[in-house]
Design an enzyme around this catalytic site. Structure first.
Site, PDB file in Angstrom:
ATOM      1  N   LYS A  68      52.333  36.516  48.122  1.00 36.79           N
ATOM      2  CA  LYS A  68      52.628  35.898  46.820  1.00 36.79           C
ATOM      3  C   LYS A  68      51.655  36.410  45.741  1.00 36.79           C
ATOM      4  O   LYS A  68      52.074  36.834  44.673  1.00 36.79           O
ATOM      5  CB  LYS A  68      52.579  34.358  46.927  1.00 36.79           C
ATOM      6  CG  LYS A  68      53.643  33.818  47.879  1.00 36.79           C
ATOM      7  CD  LYS A  68      53.688  32.320  47.934  1.00 36.79           C
ATOM      8  CE  LYS A  68      52.515  31.700  48.680  1.00 36.79           C
ATOM      9  NZ  LYS A  68      52.444  32.088  50.099  1.00 36.79           N
ATOM     10  N   THR A  69      50.364  36.382  46.050  1.00 37.20           N
ATOM     11  CA  THR A  69      49.371  36.849  45.071  1.00 37.20           C
ATOM     12  C   THR A  69      49.565  38.337  44.798  1.00 37.20           C
ATOM     13  O   THR A  69      49.483  38.790  43.647  1.00 37.20           O
ATOM     14  CB  THR A  69      47.945  36.600  45.614  1.00 37.20           C
ATOM     15  OG1 THR A  69      47.908  35.293  46.183  1.00 37.20           O
ATOM     16  CG2 THR A  69      46.904  36.716  44.534  1.00 37.20           C
ATOM     17  N   ASP A 113      48.830  29.380  41.668  1.00 33.53           N
ATOM     18  CA  ASP A 113      49.011  29.203  43.109  1.00 33.53           C
ATOM     19  C   ASP A 113      49.086  27.704  43.389  1.00 33.53           C
ATOM     20  O   ASP A 113      48.588  26.906  42.603  1.00 33.53           O
ATOM     21  CB  ASP A 113      47.798  29.828  43.825  1.00 33.53           C
ATOM     22  CG  ASP A 113      48.134  30.202  45.262  1.00 33.53           C
ATOM     23  OD1 ASP A 113      49.304  30.050  45.659  1.00 33.53           O
ATOM     24  OD2 ASP A 113      47.223  30.660  45.970  1.00 33.53           O
ATOM     25  N   THR A 162      53.516  26.903  48.988  1.00 32.74           N
ATOM     26  CA  THR A 162      53.857  26.919  50.406  1.00 32.74           C
ATOM     27  C   THR A 162      54.878  25.818  50.685  1.00 32.74           C
ATOM     28  O   THR A 162      55.422  25.743  51.774  1.00 32.74           O
ATOM     29  CB  THR A 162      52.605  26.661  51.266  1.00 32.74           C
ATOM     30  OG1 THR A 162      51.925  25.524  50.717  1.00 32.74           O
ATOM     31  CG2 THR A 162      51.679  27.851  51.264  1.00 32.74           C
ATOM     32  N   ARG A 221      48.629  39.407  56.052  1.00 34.24           N
ATOM     33  CA  ARG A 221      47.195  39.109  55.928  1.00 34.24           C
ATOM     34  C   ARG A 221      46.551  39.014  57.311  1.00 34.24           C
ATOM     35  O   ARG A 221      45.424  39.472  57.523  1.00 34.24           O
ATOM     36  CB  ARG A 221      46.957  37.814  55.158  1.00 34.24           C
ATOM     37  CG  ARG A 221      45.448  37.553  55.035  1.00 34.24           C
ATOM     38  CD  ARG A 221      45.131  36.311  54.296  1.00 34.24           C
ATOM     39  NE  ARG A 221      45.534  36.442  52.908  1.00 34.24           N
ATOM     40  CZ  ARG A 221      45.719  35.404  52.105  1.00 34.24           C
ATOM     41  NH1 ARG A 221      45.558  34.195  52.552  1.00 34.24           N
ATOM     42  NH2 ARG A 221      46.064  35.581  50.857  1.00 34.24           N
TER      43      ARG A 221
HETATM   44  P1  ADP Z   1      49.570  35.115  49.701  1.00 31.71           P
HETATM   45  O1  ADP Z   1      49.222  35.109  48.243  1.00 31.71           O
HETATM   46  O2  ADP Z   1      51.027  34.846  49.939  1.00 31.71           O
HETATM   47  O3  ADP Z   1      48.710  34.196  50.516  1.00 31.71           O
HETATM   48  P2  ADP Z   1      48.572  37.854  49.647  1.00 31.71           P
HETATM   49  O4  ADP Z   1      49.324  38.329  48.451  1.00 31.71           O
HETATM   50  O5  ADP Z   1      47.122  37.560  49.472  1.00 31.71           O
HETATM   51  O6  ADP Z   1      49.318  36.591  50.283  1.00 31.71           O
HETATM   52  O7  ADP Z   1      48.792  38.964  50.781  1.00 31.71           O
HETATM   53  C1  ADP Z   1      47.884  39.177  51.840  1.00 31.71           C
HETATM   54  C2  ADP Z   1      47.754  40.640  52.180  1.00 31.71           C
HETATM   55  O8  ADP Z   1      48.996  41.117  52.688  1.00 31.71           O
HETATM   56  C3  ADP Z   1      47.448  41.552  50.994  1.00 31.71           C
HETATM   57  O9  ADP Z   1      46.057  41.757  50.864  1.00 31.71           O
HETATM   58  C4  ADP Z   1      48.110  42.875  51.360  1.00 31.71           C
HETATM   59  O10 ADP Z   1      47.239  43.693  52.119  1.00 31.71           O
HETATM   60  C5  ADP Z   1      49.247  42.454  52.249  1.00 31.71           C
HETATM   61  N1  ADP Z   1      50.541  42.466  51.542  1.00 31.71           N
HETATM   62  C6  ADP Z   1      51.174  41.390  51.007  1.00 31.71           C
HETATM   63  N2  ADP Z   1      52.349  41.758  50.457  1.00 31.71           N
HETATM   64  C7  ADP Z   1      52.457  43.095  50.629  1.00 31.71           C
HETATM   65  C8  ADP Z   1      53.465  44.075  50.310  1.00 31.71           C
HETATM   66  N3  ADP Z   1      54.605  43.740  49.711  1.00 31.71           N
HETATM   67  N4  ADP Z   1      53.243  45.363  50.686  1.00 31.71           N
HETATM   68  C9  ADP Z   1      52.112  45.727  51.330  1.00 31.71           C
HETATM   69  N5  ADP Z   1      51.135  44.853  51.657  1.00 31.71           N
HETATM   70  C10 ADP Z   1      51.296  43.549  51.326  1.00 31.71           C
END
Ligand code: ADP
Length: 348
Positions: A68-69, A113, A162, A221
């Site tokens: 998401k981030t 978030d 979430t 992640r």
């Molecule tokens: P969330 O915000 O949903 O908790 P993050 O955006 O922090 O998740 O994603 C965690 C990790 O997953 C990122 O640091 C990245 O390495 C990997 N990731 C997430 N989405 C992608 C994507 N579309 N392509 C490649 N890597 C991704």
């Protein structure tokens, strides 16, 4: 606790966060998986740029660690805009929100978030901000009170949660694009692991990558975190190169099994089986018995166990399915109700 750290799809500290930032793709074409979302965003971004307007507001929901981030940063990059990152709990008063909104520049992306945790008082101010790019607020009280109407620069709100179910309907309907992020396939996770290994200069062979991808609980992640654990192990116990036996030994040491479940996942299943005769049982009771936060179980543990069919969730609570019993090698004492759950029965 170590057991939470390794499975947790939430960030576990500054080092982890730094790694996440380093490994994030910056443009849509570098994104792995989420093809449908990428296609939707490409159209929305191109259209918005052609019109010289900010992009529509976007809502992303799904378990933590799925991107998401990352998407928020990618959207801002693609739009050539700046991003401001905050979260629902961090905006406790309307004045916090007004401060953030009035500081946004034209076209900026505001990422909130855990947006389901905004208080109703704060939410009230978001509606006109999203729809008409303005905030109205009342100063003074009684006879002298007056409403100040403050125009804002057009911006894009990117909300992440979430728990889509906890979003208020008026907030939810104000997002033009809504997308549910799902767990990744082992193939996509494999691509992520290879890309991260190359970026971190880790030598690997294919079976090692596949092992990590299979055991990463569908979450990029977690894949990145397991890769780092395996690298440390291979450096200390081997020659630094990731091979399948190295990965297997490293992940076994972490208590991560063949399906990627760790101690907390197994403790969840075992508690429902041993203490609550396989369920159905309310999530609060399981959380109390395990000494864990209900939110951790709902956000982090349950979604994957549901996805791989180890538990069933109905209005009466959670039950372990036959597959869950089999995975732990336990024989059910009585016929398993969870295995016969009615899929038409909506989750609570
Ligand atoms: P969330 O915000 O949903 O908790 P993050 O955006 O922090 O998740 O994603 C965690 C990790 O997953 C990122 O640091 C990245 O390495 C990997 N990731 C997430 N989405 C992608 C994507 N579309 N392509 C490649 N890597 C991704």
């Amino acid at each position: 606790m170590a057991r939470q750290k390794i499975i947790s799809s939430q960030s576990t500290g500054p080092e982890d966060e730094q790694l996440n930032i380093t490994l994030r793709p910056t443009m849509l074409d570098e994104c792995i998986g989420t093809a449908e979302l990428v296609a939707k965003l490409k159209i929305a971004i191109t259209a918005a740029r052609q019109r010289g307007e900010p992009m529509e507001h976007v809502m992303l929901h799904g378990p933590p660690g799925l991107g998401k981030t990352t998407m928020a940063y990618v959207i801002a990059n693609e739009m050539g805009a700046s991003i401001k990152v905050t979260s629902g709990p961090a905006i406790s008063r309307p004045s916090d929100l007004i401060g953030i909104l009035t500081n946004l520049q034209a076209g900026d992306v505001l990422f909130i978030d855990e947006i389901h945790r905004l208080s109703p008082a704060v939410e009230e101010y978001i509606y006109p901000a999203m729809e008409e790019f303005k905030v109205d607020f009342v100063v003074d009280s009684g006879m002298h009170s007056r409403t100040i109407n403050l125009p804002l620069k057009p911006f894009t709100l990117l909300g992440a949660t979430t728990r889509a179910g906890l979003l208020s309907p008026p907030l939810r309907t104000r997002f033009g694009i809504q997308h549910h992020l799902t767990f990744w396939t082992p193939e996509d996770l494999g691509r992520r692991v290879r890309m991260s290994a190359r970026m971190l200069n880790i030598a690997y062979d294919e079976p090692a990558v596949e092992q990590i991808a299979r055991r990463a609980r569908g979450t990029p992640r977690i894949a990145n975190r397991l890769l780092r654990r395996c690298r440390d192990y291979a450096q200390v116990k081997g020659d630094g190169r990731l091979t399948e036996p190295m990965v297997q030994a490293a992940l076994d040491l972490e208590g991560i099994d063949q399906l990627g479940l760790d101690e907390l996942d197994r403790a969840f299943l075992r508690t429902v089986i041993d203490i609550y005769r396989g369920g159905p049982v309310g999530i609060e009771a399981v959380a109390a018995t395990l000494g864990e936060e209900t939110d951790t179980l709902v956000d982090v543990v349950e979604p994957y166990l549901l996805q791989i069919g180890m538990i069933a969730r109905t209005r009466r609570g959670r039950s372990v399915t036959i597959r869950g019993y089999d995975h732990l090698g336990v024989k059910p004492a009585a016929p398993v109700e969870g295995a016969l759950f009615d899929p038409s029965e909506p989750p609570e």
